[in-house]
Write a protein that holds these residues in place. Structure first.
Motif, PDB file in Angstrom:
ATOM      1  N   SER A  45      11.786   1.017   7.025  1.00 15.11           N
ATOM      2  CA  SER A  45      13.057   0.288   7.031  1.00 15.11           C
ATOM      3  C   SER A  45      12.830  -1.170   6.666  1.00 15.11           C
ATOM      4  O   SER A  45      11.775  -1.753   6.959  1.00 15.11           O
ATOM      5  CB  SER A  45      13.718   0.393   8.411  1.00 15.11           C
ATOM      6  N   LEU A  46      13.817  -1.792   6.044  1.00 16.70           N
ATOM      7  CA  LEU A  46      13.680  -3.151   5.533  1.00 16.70           C
ATOM      8  C   LEU A  46      13.400  -4.163   6.634  1.00 16.70           C
ATOM      9  O   LEU A  46      12.669  -5.135   6.421  1.00 16.70           O
ATOM     10  CB  LEU A  46      14.950  -3.542   4.767  1.00 16.70           C
ATOM     11  N   GLU A  47      13.988  -3.969   7.843  1.00 20.87           N
ATOM     12  CA  GLU A  47      13.779  -4.941   8.917  1.00 20.87           C
ATOM     13  C   GLU A  47      12.341  -4.960   9.430  1.00 20.87           C
ATOM     14  O   GLU A  47      11.930  -5.912  10.098  1.00 20.87           O
ATOM     15  CB  GLU A  47      14.734  -4.672  10.083  1.00 20.87           C
ATOM     16  N   ASN A  48      11.568  -3.914   9.125  1.00 14.69           N
ATOM     17  CA  ASN A  48      10.174  -3.860   9.559  1.00 14.69           C
ATOM     18  C   ASN A  48       9.193  -4.267   8.460  1.00 14.69           C
ATOM     19  O   ASN A  48       7.983  -4.283   8.686  1.00 14.69           O
ATOM     20  CB  ASN A  48       9.813  -2.441  10.024  1.00 14.69           C
ATOM     21  N   MET A  49       9.720  -4.599   7.283  1.00 12.65           N
ATOM     22  CA  MET A  49       8.852  -4.900   6.146  1.00 12.65           C
ATOM     23  C   MET A  49       8.677  -6.399   5.966  1.00 12.65           C
ATOM     24  O   MET A  49       9.469  -7.206   6.451  1.00 12.65           O
ATOM     25  CB  MET A  49       9.423  -4.275   4.865  1.00 12.65           C
ATOM     26  N   SER A  50       7.593  -6.766   5.262  1.00 14.04           N
ATOM     27  CA  SER A  50       7.340  -8.155   4.887  1.00 14.04           C
ATOM     28  C   SER A  50       6.894  -8.173   3.427  1.00 14.04           C
ATOM     29  O   SER A  50       6.709  -7.119   2.799  1.00 14.04           O
ATOM     30  CB  SER A  50       6.274  -8.782   5.794  1.00 14.04           C
ATOM     31  N   VAL A  51       6.680  -9.360   2.892  1.00 14.07           N
ATOM     32  CA  VAL A  51       6.284  -9.491   1.487  1.00 14.07           C
ATOM     33  C   VAL A  51       4.893  -8.890   1.284  1.00 14.07           C
ATOM     34  O   VAL A  51       3.982  -9.095   2.092  1.00 14.07           O
ATOM     35  CB  VAL A  51       6.299 -10.972   1.069  1.00 14.07           C
ATOM     36  N   ASP A  52       4.725  -8.126   0.207  1.00 12.94           N
ATOM     37  CA  ASP A  52       3.437  -7.525  -0.185  1.00 12.94           C
ATOM     38  C   ASP A  52       2.895  -6.575   0.877  1.00 12.94           C
ATOM     39  O   ASP A  52       1.682  -6.477   1.087  1.00 12.94           O
ATOM     40  CB  ASP A  52       2.389  -8.611  -0.472  1.00 12.94           C
ATOM     41  N   CYS A  53       3.764  -5.870   1.549  1.00  8.66           N
ATOM     42  CA  CYS A  53       3.322  -4.955   2.602  1.00  8.66           C
ATOM     43  C   CYS A  53       3.571  -3.500   2.205  1.00  8.66           C
ATOM     44  O   CYS A  53       4.025  -3.217   1.103  1.00  8.66           O
ATOM     45  CB  CYS A  53       4.082  -5.235   3.905  1.00  8.66           C
ATOM     46  N   CYS A  54       3.217  -2.664   3.146  1.00  5.18           N
ATOM     47  CA  CYS A  54       3.720  -1.296   3.187  1.00  5.18           C
ATOM     48  C   CYS A  54       3.305  -0.465   1.974  1.00  5.18           C
ATOM     49  O   CYS A  54       4.139   0.062   1.233  1.00  5.18           O
ATOM     50  CB  CYS A  54       5.240  -1.288   3.349  1.00  5.18           C
ATOM     51  N   ARG A  55       2.006  -0.342   1.780  1.00  4.56           N
ATOM     52  CA  ARG A  55       1.451   0.516   0.734  1.00  4.56           C
ATOM     53  C   ARG A  55       0.820   1.769   1.323  1.00  4.56           C
ATOM     54  O   ARG A  55       0.063   2.458   0.652  1.00  4.56           O
ATOM     55  CB  ARG A  55       0.414  -0.254  -0.082  1.00  4.56           C
ATOM     56  N   GLY A  56       1.111   2.044   2.587  1.00  6.62           N
ATOM     57  CA  GLY A  56       0.516   3.209   3.235  1.00  6.62           C
ATOM     58  C   GLY A  56      -0.975   3.071   3.456  1.00  6.62           C
ATOM     59  O   GLY A  56      -1.683   4.064   3.603  1.00  6.62           O
ATOM     60  N   GLY A  57      -1.451   1.818   3.457  1.00  9.65           N
ATOM     61  CA  GLY A  57      -2.882   1.584   3.665  1.00  9.65           C
ATOM     62  C   GLY A  57      -3.724   1.728   2.418  1.00  9.65           C
ATOM     63  O   GLY A  57      -4.946   1.599   2.473  1.00  9.65           O
ATOM     64  N   LEU A  58      -3.090   1.979   1.263  1.00 11.90           N
ATOM     65  CA  LEU A  58      -3.838   2.194   0.016  1.00 11.90           C
ATOM     66  C   LEU A  58      -4.009   0.873  -0.727  1.00 11.90           C
ATOM     67  O   LEU A  58      -3.063   0.076  -0.833  1.00 11.90           O
ATOM     68  CB  LEU A  58      -3.108   3.198  -0.873  1.00 11.90           C
TER      69      LEU A  58
END
Length: 448
Positions: free
Chosen positions: A125-138
Motif C-alpha cells: 500500500s502507498l502509505e507504507n512505501m517510501s522513495v526507492d523502496c519495495c523491490r521484494g528484497g531483490l
C-alpha cells in the motif's frame, strides 16, 4: 622420523609470518580479481531530529558487477548500541515486534534489541512505501541494471535520552539472501549531499553512517554450485565436468533423484528441505557447456548452454560471466543480452544474461527433460593469437550468478586430431578460394 629444530629466537618471527599468511588467505576469499571493487554498501542518513531520537533513510547499494540479490531477498540486521526502539518504518519492516509492554500509549513498531529488517513487496500500500523502496528484497547486479541495484527505507528511531543524538548500530549483518556476507562497522563519514530545485541547490543530511559488506563463497557454501564441460566440432570426445565437482554421488547409478545437503541453509524452512537435484557424476545444480561449433576464415562460432539440474529451484534473472581472450575482439551474441566488463585483464570478460519475456528464467528439471537456456555467438579472430591448439579456444574462468564454476583440468581439454597441421585453426585465403573454385567446377560439370 626426523624433526626440524627451530631456534627460540626465530619462533616469534615464524609465528608472525604464519599469522600474516592465514590473514591474507582469509582476505583473498573475499577478493574477486574479475570484480575487485564489488561490495554491498549500507548507508544510514539521519535527516531529521526528534525529541527522543531521529529519522533516517537507510540505503542498500549493490556494487557487485555480476552478483545480484535473488529471492527471497535481502535481510538486514544489527544490535542497538543503547535502548533504542523503532517507532515506525516505511519501505520495509522489522520481522519481530518484541516485548513493548513498557510503552502504555504509543506502541513502537519494534522493541527488539537485535531487529531484522526485510523489504516490502512492490504491490504494498502507498502509505507504507517510501522513495526507492519495495523491490521484494531483490537487487540487480550493477553491470546489468544499475537503476535497480539499490533499495531504501525510512526508519524512525526513539527511546533515547532527551537531546541525545544516538549511536551507530553495532554488528551489522546482511543475508542476501543467504550466508557469505561480512560487514564492517558503521563509521561516521561526510554527510550525504543531494540536489534540489532542478540541481540548483545542494541539500545535506545531518549525519551519515556507512559500511561495506564483502562476499566470500567459502562462507556461503561448502562446495561449488556449478561446473563446466567442453566439446568441439573437431574432436568427438566430450570433456565432462570434473568428477565430484560439487559433491560425490552417494546413490547408485540407477537413481535419478539425489539430495544435496552440503550447503548452509538460507532459512530454517529450507533447512528441512535440502536441494533435490538430478543425480550426476559431478552433482552440481548447474552446468555450463562450451561447444566450439565451427571455424571460418575470419570468425569462429561457439554455443553456450546453461543447464539447471535442480528439480525444485528456478533461477530468475540468472547471469554467466566468461573470461576468454576471444572477447577482446568483436563478438555477436544471438540469444542473450551481453556486455563486456573492463576487468583490466589481457583476456576479455563478457557478462551474459537473459532477454526479458524470453529466457530470463532458467527453469527447473523435470523427469523427462532438463531446464536449459542457450545462445550461439560469433567471435572475430585475431590472426596473431587465434588457435585451436593448447586449449586456447576454451574459457579461462566462468561464473554463474557470481559463483565460480569448476573447470576441467587443461590436460583433459579436447585436442586437435592426430596429424592435424599447425595452421588447422587458421585456414588461408588461398585454400578457401581453391575450395570455392573446386565446388563451383563440380556444380558446372553437368552443364558442360
Amino acid at each position: 622420523m626426523a624433526f626440524i629444530s627451530i631456534p627460540s629466537n626465530y619462533l616469534w618471527p615464524f609465528a608472525l609470518v604464519l599469522m600474516i599468511v592465514v590473514a591474507m588467505g582469509s582476505l583473498s576469499d573475499c577478493y574477486d580479481p574479475l570484480d575487485p571493487n564489488g561490495n554491498i554498501t549500507v548507508i544510514f542518513d539521519t535527516y531529521q531530529w526528534e525529541n527522543d531520537g531521529y529519522l533516517a533513510k537507510v540505503t542498500i547499494h549493490n556494487y557487485f558487477q555480476y552478483r545480484h540479490v535473488d529471492k527471497p531477498g535481502w535481510k538486514l540486521g544489527w544490535i542497538w548500541a543503547q535502548n533504542e526502539v523503532i517507532w515506525s518504518m516505511k519501505g520495509a519492516f522489522a520481522t519481530k515486534q518484541g516485548n513493548c509492554s513498557s510503552f502504555k500509549s504509543d506502541i513502537p513498531h519494534s522493541c527488539v534489541k537485535q531487529p531484522e529488517i526485510v523489504d516490502l513487496m512492490p504491490d504494498s500500500s502507498l502509505e507504507n512505501m517510501s522513495v526507492d523502496c519495495c523491490r521484494g528484497g531483490l537487487l540487480d547486479a550493477w553491470a546489468i541494471n544499475p537503476s535497480k541495484s539499490f533499495s531504501s527505507f525510512q526508519i524512525k528511531v526513539g527511546n533515547l535520552h532527551q537531546n541525545s543524538f544516538g549511536t551507530a548500530p553495532l554488528n551489522l549483518t546482511l543475508m542476501a539472501p543467504g550466508l557469505g556476507y561480512t560487514c564492517g562497522p558503521l563509521l561516521d563519514v561526510d554527510p550525504t549531499v543531494s540536489l534540489d530545485i532542478g540541481g540548483r541547490r545542494q541539500v545535506q543530511v545531518f549525519r551519515t553512517w556507512k559500511t561495506t559488506c564483502t562476499y566470500s563463497s567459502f562462507i556461503a557454501a561448502e562446495t561449488p554450485v556449478c561446473c563446466v564441460s567442453l566439446s568441439t566440432f573437431y574432436n568427438p570426445t566430450i570433456t565432462s565436468c570434473p568428477l565430484c565437482s560439487c559433491g560425490c554421488r552417494l546413490a547408485d547409478k540407477t537413481t535419478e533423484t539425489c539430495m544435496r545437503t552440503s550447503f548452509p541453509s538460507i532459512t530454517n524452512d529450507i533447512q528441512s528441505d535440502p536441494d533435490v537435484v538430478k543425480c550426476t557424476d559431478h552433482m552440481c545444480p548447474v552446468r555450463v557447456h562450451w561447444h566450439i561449433m565451427s571455424n571460418y576464415v575470419d570468425h569462429w562460432r561457439v554455443k553456450l548452454t546453461i543447464t539447471n539440474y535442480n528439480y525444485n529451484k528456478i533461477f530468475s534473472d540468472w547471469n554467466v560471466l566468461v573470461q576468454h581472450p576471444g572477447f577482446s575482439q568483436k563478438t555477436t551474441i544471438y540469444s542473450f543480452n551481453s556486455t563486456m566488463l573492463p576487468a583490466g585483464f589481457r583476456d576479455g570478460v563478457a557478462l551474459f544474461w537473459g532477454i526479458p519475456y524470453f529466457n530470463t528464467e532458467l527453469i527447473s528439471t523435470k523427469k523427462d527433460q532438463v531446464g536449459s537456456v542457450s545462445t550461439e555467438m560469433l567471435l572475430k579472430k585475431d590472426m596473431d593469437s587465434f588457435t585451436f591448439s593448447n586449449g586456447w579456444a576454451f574459457p579461462r574462468r566462468l561464473y554463474f550468478n557470481g559463483e565460480s564454476c569448476q573447470m576441467p583440468l587443461p590436460d583433459s581439454f579436447p585436442t586437435l586430431p592426430n596429424g592435424a597441421v599447425s595452421n588447422f585453426a587458421k585456414p588461408s585465403h588461398c585454400l578457401f578460394l581453391l575450395l570455392t573454385f573446386l565446388t563451383c567446377q563440380a556444380l558446372l560439370v553437368p552443364w558442360l
